[in-house]
Design a protein around this motif. Structure first.
Motif, PDB file in Angstrom:
ATOM      1  N   PHE A   1      -2.761  -9.791   8.982  1.00 46.15           N
ATOM      2  CA  PHE A   1      -2.863  -8.369   9.301  1.00 46.15           C
ATOM      3  C   PHE A   1      -2.306  -7.476   8.188  1.00 46.15           C
ATOM      4  O   PHE A   1      -2.977  -6.526   7.767  1.00 46.15           O
ATOM      5  CB  PHE A   1      -2.184  -8.087  10.649  1.00 46.15           C
ATOM      6  N   PRO A   2      -1.116  -7.768   7.646  1.00 46.68           N
ATOM      7  CA  PRO A   2      -0.623  -6.949   6.528  1.00 46.68           C
ATOM      8  C   PRO A   2      -1.542  -6.983   5.320  1.00 46.68           C
ATOM      9  O   PRO A   2      -1.762  -5.964   4.670  1.00 46.68           O
ATOM     10  CB  PRO A   2       0.734  -7.577   6.197  1.00 46.68           C
ATOM     11  N   MET A   3      -2.105  -8.164   5.020  1.00 47.45           N
ATOM     12  CA  MET A   3      -2.953  -8.265   3.838  1.00 47.45           C
ATOM     13  C   MET A   3      -4.257  -7.488   4.017  1.00 47.45           C
ATOM     14  O   MET A   3      -4.954  -7.192   3.059  1.00 47.45           O
ATOM     15  CB  MET A   3      -3.269  -9.741   3.521  1.00 47.45           C
ATOM     16  N   LEU A   4      -4.608  -7.213   5.274  1.00 42.78           N
ATOM     17  CA  LEU A   4      -5.845  -6.478   5.538  1.00 42.78           C
ATOM     18  C   LEU A   4      -5.612  -4.975   5.605  1.00 42.78           C
ATOM     19  O   LEU A   4      -6.543  -4.216   5.910  1.00 42.78           O
ATOM     20  CB  LEU A   4      -6.450  -6.932   6.874  1.00 42.78           C
ATOM     21  N   ALA A   5      -4.377  -4.526   5.324  1.00 43.27           N
ATOM     22  CA  ALA A   5      -4.014  -3.129   5.585  1.00 43.27           C
ATOM     23  C   ALA A   5      -5.016  -2.120   5.037  1.00 43.27           C
ATOM     24  O   ALA A   5      -5.434  -1.203   5.748  1.00 43.27           O
ATOM     25  CB  ALA A   5      -2.620  -2.845   5.029  1.00 43.27           C
ATOM     26  N   SER A   6      -5.466  -2.300   3.782  1.00 37.90           N
ATOM     27  CA  SER A   6      -6.353  -1.281   3.215  1.00 37.90           C
ATOM     28  C   SER A   6      -7.725  -1.316   3.894  1.00 37.90           C
ATOM     29  O   SER A   6      -8.372  -0.287   4.048  1.00 37.90           O
ATOM     30  CB  SER A   6      -6.494  -1.470   1.710  1.00 37.90           C
ATOM     31  N   PHE A   7      -8.149  -2.513   4.333  1.00 41.58           N
ATOM     32  CA  PHE A   7      -9.422  -2.600   5.046  1.00 41.58           C
ATOM     33  C   PHE A   7      -9.301  -1.977   6.437  1.00 41.58           C
ATOM     34  O   PHE A   7     -10.227  -1.354   6.940  1.00 41.58           O
ATOM     35  CB  PHE A   7      -9.880  -4.057   5.166  1.00 41.58           C
ATOM     36  N   PHE A   8      -8.126  -2.153   7.018  1.00 41.51           N
ATOM     37  CA  PHE A   8      -7.861  -1.547   8.323  1.00 41.51           C
ATOM     38  C   PHE A   8      -7.942  -0.021   8.212  1.00 41.51           C
ATOM     39  O   PHE A   8      -8.591   0.641   9.019  1.00 41.51           O
ATOM     40  CB  PHE A   8      -6.477  -1.987   8.805  1.00 41.51           C
ATOM     41  N   THR A   9      -7.329   0.530   7.163  1.00 39.46           N
ATOM     42  CA  THR A   9      -7.372   1.985   6.952  1.00 39.46           C
ATOM     43  C   THR A   9      -8.804   2.474   6.858  1.00 39.46           C
ATOM     44  O   THR A   9      -9.215   3.383   7.580  1.00 39.46           O
ATOM     45  CB  THR A   9      -6.633   2.355   5.645  1.00 39.46           C
ATOM     46  N   ILE A  10      -9.583   1.853   5.973  1.00 38.17           N
ATOM     47  CA  ILE A  10     -10.929   2.352   5.732  1.00 38.17           C
ATOM     48  C   ILE A  10     -11.786   2.203   6.999  1.00 38.17           C
ATOM     49  O   ILE A  10     -12.564   3.084   7.353  1.00 38.17           O
ATOM     50  CB  ILE A  10     -11.568   1.665   4.496  1.00 38.17           C
ATOM     51  N   ASN A  11     -11.604   1.088   7.719  1.00 34.39           N
ATOM     52  CA  ASN A  11     -12.392   0.877   8.937  1.00 34.39           C
ATOM     53  C   ASN A  11     -12.032   1.869  10.036  1.00 34.39           C
ATOM     54  O   ASN A  11     -12.902   2.344  10.771  1.00 34.39           O
ATOM     55  CB  ASN A  11     -12.205  -0.546   9.454  1.00 34.39           C
ATOM     56  N   MET A  12     -10.747   2.164  10.161  1.00 31.85           N
ATOM     57  CA  MET A  12     -10.328   3.134  11.175  1.00 31.85           C
ATOM     58  C   MET A  12     -10.907   4.510  10.862  1.00 31.85           C
ATOM     59  O   MET A  12     -11.437   5.190  11.731  1.00 31.85           O
ATOM     60  CB  MET A  12      -8.791   3.248  11.221  1.00 31.85           C
ATOM     61  N   VAL A  13     -10.803   4.910   9.584  1.00 41.19           N
ATOM     62  CA  VAL A  13     -11.290   6.237   9.211  1.00 41.19           C
ATOM     63  C   VAL A  13     -12.804   6.327   9.401  1.00 41.19           C
ATOM     64  O   VAL A  13     -13.322   7.299   9.963  1.00 41.19           O
ATOM     65  CB  VAL A  13     -10.885   6.570   7.759  1.00 41.19           C
TER      66      VAL A  13
ATOM     67  N   SER B   1      -9.001  13.460   9.583  1.00 39.11           N
ATOM     68  CA  SER B   1      -9.173  12.496   8.491  1.00 39.11           C
ATOM     69  C   SER B   1      -7.926  12.462   7.614  1.00 39.11           C
ATOM     70  O   SER B   1      -7.454  11.393   7.220  1.00 39.11           O
ATOM     71  CB  SER B   1     -10.389  12.854   7.635  1.00 39.11           C
ATOM     72  N   ALA B   2      -7.385  13.652   7.300  1.00 40.19           N
ATOM     73  CA  ALA B   2      -6.206  13.712   6.437  1.00 40.19           C
ATOM     74  C   ALA B   2      -5.006  13.044   7.109  1.00 40.19           C
ATOM     75  O   ALA B   2      -4.304  12.249   6.484  1.00 40.19           O
ATOM     76  CB  ALA B   2      -5.886  15.163   6.088  1.00 40.19           C
ATOM     77  N   LEU B   3      -4.800  13.349   8.404  1.00 40.99           N
ATOM     78  CA  LEU B   3      -3.678  12.738   9.125  1.00 40.99           C
ATOM     79  C   LEU B   3      -3.813  11.223   9.169  1.00 40.99           C
ATOM     80  O   LEU B   3      -2.851  10.492   8.929  1.00 40.99           O
ATOM     81  CB  LEU B   3      -3.618  13.277  10.560  1.00 40.99           C
ATOM     82  N   GLN B   4      -5.037  10.768   9.466  1.00 39.87           N
ATOM     83  CA  GLN B   4      -5.277   9.323   9.551  1.00 39.87           C
ATOM     84  C   GLN B   4      -4.958   8.651   8.228  1.00 39.87           C
ATOM     85  O   GLN B   4      -4.267   7.642   8.181  1.00 39.87           O
ATOM     86  CB  GLN B   4      -6.757   9.083   9.876  1.00 39.87           C
TER      87      GLN B   4
END
Lengths: 288, 272
Positions: free
Chosen positions: A202-214, A274-277
């Motif tokens: 999960f930590p290693m996926l952090a940037s993918f998690f961000t982009i997917n959530m946004v 978007s900015a807050l996220q």
């Protein structure tokens, strides 16, 4: 050297002019109209100041569309991300026919949202109720899209069915960037699978998690095609999204200026979210 | 490295999940091939005879080949122009990031990613109608221009990772800036162009909103036709599903043959 510089300007100025003409200029026009009472086709209109904005905050239809859109966007974002992460983990495990299943799960992404909506519209009306009746449930044997309390669930189901495809592929790409030796080390330390997921994957996926959530949230807030295909905003106005309200009011309801004001507010809402996220999720990335 | 054997529980779960994905598509094909009597017996069963007349009726009712032609022309032209122009804009920006004009331009374009189309939708119709651009040519121009927001972002990131030395050698040999771009940089962009090409192809082909607000009857695209003919479909589901299937088929065929390429094109672009 001067010649080179001229060439660089020649490469960008046409794009700048076209972009201004067809994107920025309409945006400015929209803001301008939001202070008028133009209906979209009359020859004349008057300047009305902030009247449209004041009215929007008291308009029950507008309030309803915001409540529906937010409820829909938040639930689909969560479901899409949880399910697509699970599927990506499954597809990344040692399974049979991996490429075939990857192809199947990505398939909905290439299909037209509108046509998928029409297909599900029929399934909700004529197929799922058959199963509901077999289960002996009165609730499940009706068309969920015809029920003003539950129609939004139907739209969520279709959006999730289609939306997980792209996010799954992004998560899968993310999983493949995690170095294997991290898992080998945790194996040696005797970490449980659960622990391994929360401490490594999960930590290693952090940037993918961000982009997917946004991406999922933005898609959810802009929902339009699914609404047209599944409910047309009904029953009543129970599933009318903001985009659908701007479209129907602006083009068919003679509310061009009024809905322009609605669009300006909608724009501010999207930018803020978007900015807050991004800020919140990237801070989380840093902390890890 | 420990060699693991096939993980059967996960394989079974993934297989069950994939049935949920495939079921609506199975229903689409089955209903498109049936007639109302067969539907009355069982909605789920495989069709007994193949009712291809559904397809010929759907082709007539929706003027399918006209819509197919429009969708194809719009999508292919859009993708070609996006790849040629958006990459060039990004090249000029990426190589001049120190100059204020280009830096401002970069943020100007990418900030548009946060502007939902619905904000500009109402005025865009007015602008394009005034300019007589509410037709196929107009919609292609809009797609190419709107593509700049995301594509400049992706291309610029990629171009900045390409070393200057190659271009310097070309300049010494007397190549112009345009020549350097076409002969040296553009070919190097192939991987990221593949990603952008696939994404623009899918989004243009499946777009509903821009055709809905801009295009007239002669220039209907495949998704728009389904929407316009809903009224006629409301009583004849077999006709409707034949029409849906026809509209989905071109992309399904492309996907069937290029699936591996499409998925890897999208994933490599996303990691970048």
């Amino acid at each position: 050297m001067a010649k080179r510089r001229v060439a660089f300007y020649l490469m960008t100025i046409p794009a700048l002019l076209l972009f201004f003409a067809f994107h920025t200029f309409p945006a400015i026009q929209g803001i301008y109209y939001s202070f008028t009472n133009w209906d979209g086709f009359s020859d004349s209109f008057d300047y009305v100041g902030f009247k449209n904005f004041v009215n929007i905050f008291q308009d029950e239809n507008v309030l309803n569309s915001y409540l529906f859109t937010f409820k829909y966007a938040i639930i689909t974002t969560i479901l899409i991300n949880v399910i697509s992460l699970l599927i990506a983990l499954g597809l990344n495990a040692k399974i049979k026919a991996k490429n075939f299943f990857r192809g199947v799960y990505f398939l909905p992404n290439i299909l037209s949202v509108l046509i998928v909506g029409f297909i599900f519209n029929y399934l909700f009306a004529n197929v799922f109720p058959i199963w509901g009746a077999k289960l002996g449930s009165e609730f499940l044997s009706q068309n969920i899209l015809g029920n003003s309390d539950w129609a939004w669930i139907g739209i969520v189901i279709v959006a999730v069915w289609q939306g997980i495809a792209y996010n799954t592929i992004l998560y899968l790409a993310g999983l493949q960037t995690i170095p294997h030796d991290l898992y080998e080390a945790s194996n040696l330390d005797g970490a449980s699978r659960w622990r391994e997921f929360w401490s490594i994957t999960f930590p290693m996926l952090a940037s993918f998690f961000t982009i997917n959530m946004v991406l999922a949230m933005k898609g959810g807030l802009m929902v339009f095609d699914q609404i047209v295909a599944l409910t047309g905003g009904g029953p009543g106005r129970s599933t009318q999204s903001i985009a659908h309200l701007i479209y129907t009011g602006g083009f068919q309801g003679g509310e061009f200026a009024y809905q322009s004001a609605n669009a300006v507010i909608y724009f501010i809402v999207i930018v803020v979210i978007s900015a807050l996220q991004l800020k919140f999720l990237q801070k989380r990335e840093m902390d890890l | 490295m420990i060699k693991k054997s096939t993980n059967w529980p996960v394989t079974i779960l993934i297989a069950l999940g994939s049935l949920l994905i495939l079921f609506p598509l199975y229903m689409t094909i089955a209903i498109a091939l049936k007639n109302p009597e067969e539907m009355a017996q069982s909605i789920f069963s495989l069709p007994t005879g193949l009712h291809f007349e559904n397809f010929s009726n759907a082709i007539k009712a929706t003027n399918f080949f006209n819509a197919l032609g429009n969708s194809t022309v719009i999508t292919i032209t859009t993708v070609v122009f996006i790849l040629l122009t958006n990459s060039m804009v990004a090249y000029a920006i990426a190589r001049n990031m120190k100059r204020r004009f280009f830096k401002v331009l970069y943020f100007y374009f990418i900030s548009a990613m946060f502007i939902p189309f619905q904000i500009i939708m109402l005025p865009v119709v007015k602008v394009t109608t005034d300019l007589h651009m509410n037709n196929i040519v107009g919609i292609i121009i809009l797609y190419v221009v709107y593509g700049l927001a995301f594509n400049v972002f992706v291309y610029t990131g990629y171009i900045r990772s390409i070393p200057y030395e190659l271009e310097e050698a070309a300049t010494v040999d007397g190549a112009s800036t345009f020549g350097t771009f076409w002969k040296i940089i553009f070919p190097l962009l192939a991987p990221v162009s593949a990603t952008i090409g696939i994404l623009s192809c899918l989004s243009t082909w499946n777009d509903f909103m821009l055709p809905l607000i801009l295009l007239g009857e002669d220039s209907y695209t495949l998704p728009l036709v389904q929407y316009v003919f809903q009224g006629q479909f409301s009583t004849d589901f077999n006709l409707a599903f034949a029409s849906y299937l026809l509209a989905l088929t071109p992309m399904l065929i492309v996907y069937l043959f290029a699936q591996k390429w499409i998925i890897s094109g999208l994933t490599s672009g996303s990691i970048k």
